[in-house]
Design an enzyme around this catalytic site. Sequence first.
Site, mmCIF file in Angstrom:
data_model
loop_
_atom_site.group_PDB
_atom_site.id
_atom_site.type_symbol
_atom_site.label_atom_id
_atom_site.label_comp_id
_atom_site.label_asym_id
_atom_site.label_seq_id
_atom_site.Cartn_x
_atom_site.Cartn_y
_atom_site.Cartn_z
ATOM 1 N N LYS A 10 0.845 -1.268 0.143
ATOM 2 C CA LYS A 10 -0.053 0.003 -0.045
ATOM 3 C C LYS A 10 1.151 1.319 -0.311
ATOM 4 C CE LYS A 10 -3.814 -2.468 2.573
ATOM 5 N NZ LYS A 10 -4.601 -2.398 3.601
ATOM 6 N N GLU A 136 -9.827 -10.568 -7.021
ATOM 7 C CA GLU A 136 -9.127 -9.484 -6.908
ATOM 8 C C GLU A 136 -7.950 -9.783 -7.970
ATOM 9 O OE1 GLU A 136 -9.551 -8.804 -2.157
ATOM 10 O OE2 GLU A 136 -7.444 -9.828 -2.611
HETATM 11 P P1 DAT Z 1 -7.815 -7.184 5.640
HETATM 12 O O1 DAT Z 1 -7.275 -6.183 4.995
HETATM 13 O O2 DAT Z 1 -7.117 -7.789 6.901
HETATM 14 O O3 DAT Z 1 -8.420 -8.013 4.821
HETATM 15 P P2 DAT Z 1 -10.734 -6.079 5.895
HETATM 16 O O4 DAT Z 1 -10.847 -6.655 4.264
HETATM 17 O O5 DAT Z 1 -11.560 -6.232 6.819
HETATM 18 O O6 DAT Z 1 -9.265 -6.499 6.486
HETATM 19 O O7 DAT Z 1 -10.616 -4.495 5.758
HETATM 20 C C1 DAT Z 1 -9.916 -3.874 4.476
HETATM 21 C C2 DAT Z 1 -9.142 -2.636 5.243
HETATM 22 O O8 DAT Z 1 -9.822 -1.757 5.705
HETATM 23 C C3 DAT Z 1 -7.956 -3.202 6.053
HETATM 24 O O9 DAT Z 1 -6.859 -3.247 5.670
HETATM 25 C C4 DAT Z 1 -8.050 -1.662 6.907
HETATM 26 C C5 DAT Z 1 -9.323 -1.237 6.864
HETATM 27 N N1 DAT Z 1 -9.882 -1.492 8.036
HETATM 28 C C6 DAT Z 1 -10.763 -2.546 8.415
HETATM 29 N N2 DAT Z 1 -11.427 -2.551 9.556
HETATM 30 C C7 DAT Z 1 -11.078 -1.263 9.883
HETATM 31 C C8 DAT Z 1 -11.546 -0.756 11.250
HETATM 32 N N3 DAT Z 1 -12.436 -1.116 12.109
HETATM 33 N N4 DAT Z 1 -10.840 0.967 11.418
HETATM 34 C C9 DAT Z 1 -10.257 1.348 10.223
HETATM 35 N N5 DAT Z 1 -9.816 0.879 9.206
HETATM 36 C C10 DAT Z 1 -10.338 -0.372 9.186
#
Ligand code: DAT
Length: 167
Positions: A10, A136
């Site tokens: 990222k 993806e």
């Molecule tokens: P991951 O990236 O572990 O697959 P995800 O798909 O649930 O997690 O979420 C995508 C992204 O969103 C993650 O990398 C960071 C952000 N994110 C997830 N939950 C969050 C939260 N509670 N607060 C802030 N950012 C969050």
Amino acid sequence: MIEQTLVLIKPDGLKKSLTGNILTRLSETRLEIAGAKVVKVTRELAEKHYAHLKDKPFFEELIKYIMGELHERKKVMALVYHGEDAIKKVRQLCGETNPEKAAPDTIRGQYGRITTSGVYENVVHASANREEAEREIKLWFSPEELVYHIYPVKEIVIEKVKKLIWV
Ligand code: DAT
Ligand code: MG
């Protein structure tokens, strides 16, 4: 089971000059790289990538983050890793979503942080499961950009396609 998984380094990873460190960590998995490129992330691509999170309160910040608007680095590095149990191996190495909860020896535990405005700057994305990986990889890469094809492909002829070539 041979799998492929999408990894994104990222914009915070690029800004912090972590590309080499992250690729070195990923090489611990002994997986092969099937494709790699640097991508300027449009809003459309960002919103498609995170479509499953569009109702979350942090969605808009997340979109700005992955587009590089928080880091003056409007690009990400996208890679496809290929091999036995690729999805689980890469996820485990990346660590938990919340970088403060991620184990210290994971990539997110090592390099991630939560900003004062609550954005999880967790440095890498990795596909979570088979369905997500397929969606993806097909979103970020064309078949021609990958050296191994685990998803079916077909050949088509396209005429009158506008593209850039070297002059
Ligand atoms: P991951 O990236 O572990 O697959 P995800 O798909 O649930 O997690 O979420 C995508 C992204 O969103 C993650 O990398 C960071 C952000 N994110 C997830 N939950 C969050 C939260 N509670 N607060 C802030 N950012 C969050
Ligand atoms: Mg996810």
